[in-house]
Design a protein around this motif. Structure first.
Motif, PDB file in Angstrom:
ATOM      1  N   UNK B 253     -37.913  10.684  59.100  1.00 22.57           N
ATOM      2  CA  UNK B 253     -38.371  12.600  60.417  1.00 22.57           C
ATOM      3  C   UNK B 253     -40.133  11.476  60.424  1.00 22.57           C
ATOM      4  N   UNK B 254     -40.858  12.257  61.290  1.00 18.12           N
ATOM      5  CA  UNK B 254     -42.624  12.039  61.335  1.00 18.12           C
ATOM      6  C   UNK B 254     -42.792  11.069  59.313  1.00 18.12           C
ATOM      7  N   UNK B 255     -42.891  11.918  58.807  1.00 16.90           N
ATOM      8  CA  UNK B 255     -43.811  11.851  57.666  1.00 16.90           C
ATOM      9  C   UNK B 255     -43.343  10.195  57.262  1.00 16.90           C
ATOM     10  N   UNK B 259     -45.263   7.167  56.633  1.00 15.68           N
ATOM     11  CA  UNK B 259     -45.731   6.633  55.079  1.00 15.68           C
ATOM     12  C   UNK B 259     -44.852   5.273  55.043  1.00 15.68           C
ATOM     13  N   UNK B 260     -43.770   5.079  55.119  1.00 12.63           N
ATOM     14  CA  UNK B 260     -42.975   4.013  54.612  1.00 12.63           C
ATOM     15  C   UNK B 260     -42.341   3.397  55.627  1.00 12.63           C
ATOM     16  N   UNK B 261     -42.246   3.800  56.395  1.00 10.47           N
ATOM     17  CA  UNK B 261     -41.685   2.988  57.883  1.00 10.47           C
ATOM     18  C   UNK B 261     -40.189   3.124  57.864  1.00 10.47           C
ATOM     19  N   UNK B 262     -39.712   2.033  58.503  1.00 12.62           N
ATOM     20  CA  UNK B 262     -38.609   1.807  58.373  1.00 12.62           C
ATOM     21  C   UNK B 262     -38.065   0.441  57.437  1.00 12.62           C
ATOM     22  N   UNK B 263     -37.219   1.237  56.310  1.00 15.19           N
ATOM     23  CA  UNK B 263     -36.588   0.343  55.438  1.00 15.19           C
ATOM     24  C   UNK B 263     -35.083   0.642  55.275  1.00 15.19           C
ATOM     25  N   UNK B 271     -43.096  -6.974  55.750  1.00 17.00           N
ATOM     26  CA  UNK B 271     -44.125  -6.912  56.975  1.00 17.00           C
ATOM     27  C   UNK B 271     -43.388  -6.129  58.561  1.00 17.00           C
ATOM     28  N   UNK B 272     -41.695  -5.924  58.081  1.00 21.25           N
ATOM     29  CA  UNK B 272     -41.283  -5.511  59.004  1.00 21.25           C
ATOM     30  C   UNK B 272     -41.105  -3.919  59.139  1.00 21.25           C
ATOM     31  N   UNK B 273     -41.628  -3.102  57.384  1.00 22.95           N
ATOM     32  CA  UNK B 273     -41.317  -1.918  57.653  1.00 22.95           C
ATOM     33  C   UNK B 273     -42.221  -1.006  58.187  1.00 22.95           C
ATOM     34  N   UNK B 274     -43.422  -1.407  57.813  1.00 25.27           N
ATOM     35  CA  UNK B 274     -44.311  -0.035  59.119  1.00 25.27           C
ATOM     36  C   UNK B 274     -45.145   0.751  58.676  1.00 25.27           C
ATOM     37  N   UNK B 275     -44.759   0.988  57.618  1.00 23.52           N
ATOM     38  CA  UNK B 275     -45.614   1.897  56.884  1.00 23.52           C
ATOM     39  C   UNK B 275     -46.541   1.875  55.767  1.00 23.52           C
ATOM     40  N   UNK B 276     -47.795   2.854  56.033  1.00 21.54           N
ATOM     41  CA  UNK B 276     -48.830   3.107  55.460  1.00 21.54           C
ATOM     42  C   UNK B 276     -48.173   2.641  53.696  1.00 21.54           C
ATOM     43  N   UNK B 452     -55.372   2.680  58.780  1.00 18.03           N
ATOM     44  CA  UNK B 452     -56.115   2.262  59.983  1.00 18.03           C
ATOM     45  C   UNK B 452     -55.134   2.193  61.785  1.00 18.03           C
ATOM     46  N   UNK B 453     -55.095   1.256  61.596  1.00 15.22           N
ATOM     47  CA  UNK B 453     -53.864   0.138  62.342  1.00 15.22           C
ATOM     48  C   UNK B 453     -52.956   0.795  62.142  1.00 15.22           C
ATOM     49  N   UNK B 454     -52.183   0.750  60.969  1.00 18.49           N
ATOM     50  CA  UNK B 454     -50.017   0.972  60.939  1.00 18.49           C
ATOM     51  C   UNK B 454     -50.607   2.605  61.070  1.00 18.49           C
TER      52      UNK B 454
END
Lengths: 82, 566
Positions: B253-255, B259-263, B271-276, B452-454
């Motif tokens: 979901x959105x949160x 927070x975690x990204x794609x894991x 590097x690829x997950x892109x979560x905070x 902030x960027x992420x």
């Protein structure tokens, strides 16, 4: 009458040679800038090294080393100390 | 009450400032470390008084913006603490006599006292005090010796009694020096010999190459070692289980995406997950911090030994073709750590033209260590030669642009004119302190921007706004630069943090060729927001506009050419 001195430009002094500054061939702005760093008429200096290709000249005033551009160095007239 | 620290460049004013105020400021062994005034306060006679550290100056008539600051501040001060280099009494006294003419209460501090003794120079401090009529104390600021005495004598500061004709100042200085200084002849020390050797054309260049190679080797060794063998392992061992737990609890979901990204469920590609909590922490801490730490450690050593001005002299032969004198390498070296202090250091250059060229070249051709660390991590797997192409392209672009700007920008390019400080053995305590200040600044400034960027990337991706950007920029990004359309977003994020922007390229699966083009473009196209603000401050609005237009034009041109040539 003062003795005629053998005046050459600082750029023409060889590395390792000593000289006494006899004249600053420039305007008051250059003179005051050089003098603030301790470079003025009557001062004994040694040329530590001079870079080729128009690079800066390294001047020794006692233990102090000062780098100055060749344009400025060319305006400092010195008498070589043998 | 305002106390001012005034003296020639590189005499130790900032070290004394740190001792008195308890505020640590960056001090190094080259003239011009302090380019603006630093204010603090300290307790003195039961009241809080202001202490101001001024940029060093040789005379009260200014020749650079840093010196202007000093000249204009002196009128405002109540007491002047005149710091003197005891190894160079004559030149220091020239300024002292000018300060006496101002009529301000004065206290003289003979700093570098131990070094003077070591060189066989003795100064009769009570004698000096008698002649010029102001209190004189001696200190060795770097170890803290004599600082207490300085504080004790502050109340005795008074206007100098020495009367003289200003046109005869050097003559007067000579008389005072002859009266109070004794010199025992000592043989040249090995440091002095090495000092001169690193200034002459042949030995100097050899030493410079060795120092540069050694520095880069050391940065890479420490950075890579700390990143690959310590921090990455710590992340995988201790942080991954925590993140996975959060992930399992949140579900998708959105949160969770933010927070975690794609894991995956068992391991995390940080590097690829892109979560905070994944990329947002991993990039600054595990990837960038080790290189920044390594860089600042090496920079600290180069600064405190006194090597940088020697490198500046060697570089001068070449840099004056770019309209700069050799001292411009100091802002550029600092810019390699972070462009912000680099741009501020352009104030050691005398003319507006030089400062414009130096600032623009720093923004275009000097990538900061944060960005380089991610580029190295990304391109590194294709071997060192790909990284070489990036670095070489940046250097070549900087040189060509410098030669062009030198012809186009109106104004003067004054020649180099600096005092070369002696080599000094660095104090580990000082180096460690400086490293600490710089790392603290890095963490406080970098981490929020990265997060902030992420965050912004994730929101834009989640709401499919990314596609709109991609479409707008695709003629340039895809058509001319040969990059996938979605990399346009990296260009936008690059305004916040360049390292995150480079990191964004990871999930896009770029080819080696595309990575090189993207890295070069990201390095050159626009400054990050922190750099942008400082650039504005240093160059003014019109300078900022000119400089950024140049960046956009040059990066588009060079990126496109690389795309065609590679």
């Amino acid at each position: 009458m003062p003795e005629p001195v053998d005046k050459i430009r600082l750029t023409d002094l060889k590395s390792g040679e000593k000289g006494t500054i006899v004249e600053i061939l420039g305007g008051p702005a250059l003179k005051s800038r050089l003098s603030a760093m301790g470079i003025f008429e009557g001062k004994e200096i040694v040329k530590v090294s001079g870079h080729f290709l128009g690079g800066p000249v390294i001047l020794g005033l006692g233990k102090t080393r000062i780098a100055l551009g060749s344009g400025m160095a060319g305006k400092i007239a010195v008498e070589k100390i043998k | 009450m305002k106390f001012l620290l005034v003296g020639n460049p590189n005499v130790g004013k900032s070290v004394i400032f740190s001792h008195l105020s308890g505020v640590t400021v960056i001090a190094s062994n080259y003239p011009g470390t302090t380019v603006e005034l630093t204010r603090s306060s300290f307790r003195w006679q039961n009241q809080l008084v202001d202490l101001i550290d001024l940029p060093g100056t040789y005379a009260l008539e200014p020749t650079s913006p840093a010196e202007e600051v000093t000249a204009s501040m002196i009128a405002e001060g109540d007491v002047i603490i005149n710091v003197i280099d005891s190894t160079n009494l004559e030149r220091s006294l020239n300024l002292t006599l000018q300060l006496i003419k101002t009529g301000k209460p004065l206290l003289i501090v003979l700093n570098l006292w131990d070094e003077a003794n070591h060189l066989g120079i003795g100064i009769d401090a009570p004698g000096l005090e008698r002649i010029i009529g102001v209190p004189v104390v001696s200190t060795c600021a770097i170890t803290g010796e004599g600082i207490k005495g300085l504080v004790d004598h502050l109340s005795e500061a008074r206007a100098g009694q020495y009367r003289f004709d200003d046109n005869e100042r050097w003559h007067e200085v000579g008389k005072i020096v002859a009266a109070v200084q004794t010199i025992v002849h000592r043989h040249h020390t090995w440091l002095e010999r090495l000092g001169d050797a690193s200034l002459s054309p042949f030995t100097g260049v050899a030493i410079a190459l060795a120092v540069m190679a050694g520095s880069f080797g050391l940065i890479r060794f420490i950075g890579e070692g700390l990143s690959n063998h310590v921090l990455e392992i710590l992340f995988h061992r201790y942080w991954t289980p925590v993140v996975l737990k959060i992930y399992n609890w949140l579900g998708t979901g959105f949160i969770s995406e933010i927070l975690v990204g794609r894991v995956q469920t068992v391991q995390i590609n940080y590097l690829g997950a892109f979560g905070l909590l994944t990329t947002g922490l991993f990039v600054p801490i595990a990837l960038v911090l080790p290189y920044v730490l390594a860089f600042y450690l090496v920079l600290g050593l180069l600064e405190d030994t006194g090597y940088l001005p020697r490198l500046a002299v060697l570089a001068d032969t070449f840099t004056h073709r770019l309209g700069l004198h050799g001292l411009a390498i100091i802002p550029m070296m600092l810019g390699l750590g972070c462009n912000v202090p680099g741009l501020m250091a352009t104030r050691i250059l005398e003319s507006k033209k030089q400062r414009f060229i130096a600032a623009t070249l720093t923004c275009i051709a000097v990538p900061c260590m944060s960005q380089m660390a991610v580029i190295a991590g990304l391109i590194g797997r294709y071997g060192i030669s790909s990284l070489g192409v990036v670095v070489l392209t940046l250097m070549l672009t900087g040189m060509i642009l410098g030669i062009i700007l030198n012809r186009l920008v109106a104004g003067e390019s004054p020649e180099i004119f600096i005092e070369i400080p002696p080599y000094r053995l660095p104090y580990l305590r000082v180096i460690a302190k400086k490293l600490w200040i710089r790392m603290k600044k890095f963490m406080l400034e970098a981490e929020p921007m990265v997060l902030l960027g992420v965050l912004i990337i994730n929101i834009l991706t989640y709401f499919h706004i990314l596609n709109i950007f991609a479409q707008i920029f695709s003629p340039v990004v895809t058509g001319w630069l040969g990059l996938p359309a979605q990399s346009a977003l990296a260009l936008i994020v690059g305004f916040l943090r360049k390292d995150v922007a480079v990191g964004m390229l990871v999930p896009m699966g770029l080819s080696q060729h595309q990575l090189i083009v993207a890295s070069v473009v990201l390095a050159m196209y626009f400054p990050c927001v922190a750099t942008f603000v400082v650039l504005w401050k240093e160059l003014g609005t019109s300078g900022l506009i000119k400089s950024t237009l140049l960046m956009i034009a040059v990066s588009t041109l060079v990126g496109g050419l690389l795309n065609l040539l590679l």
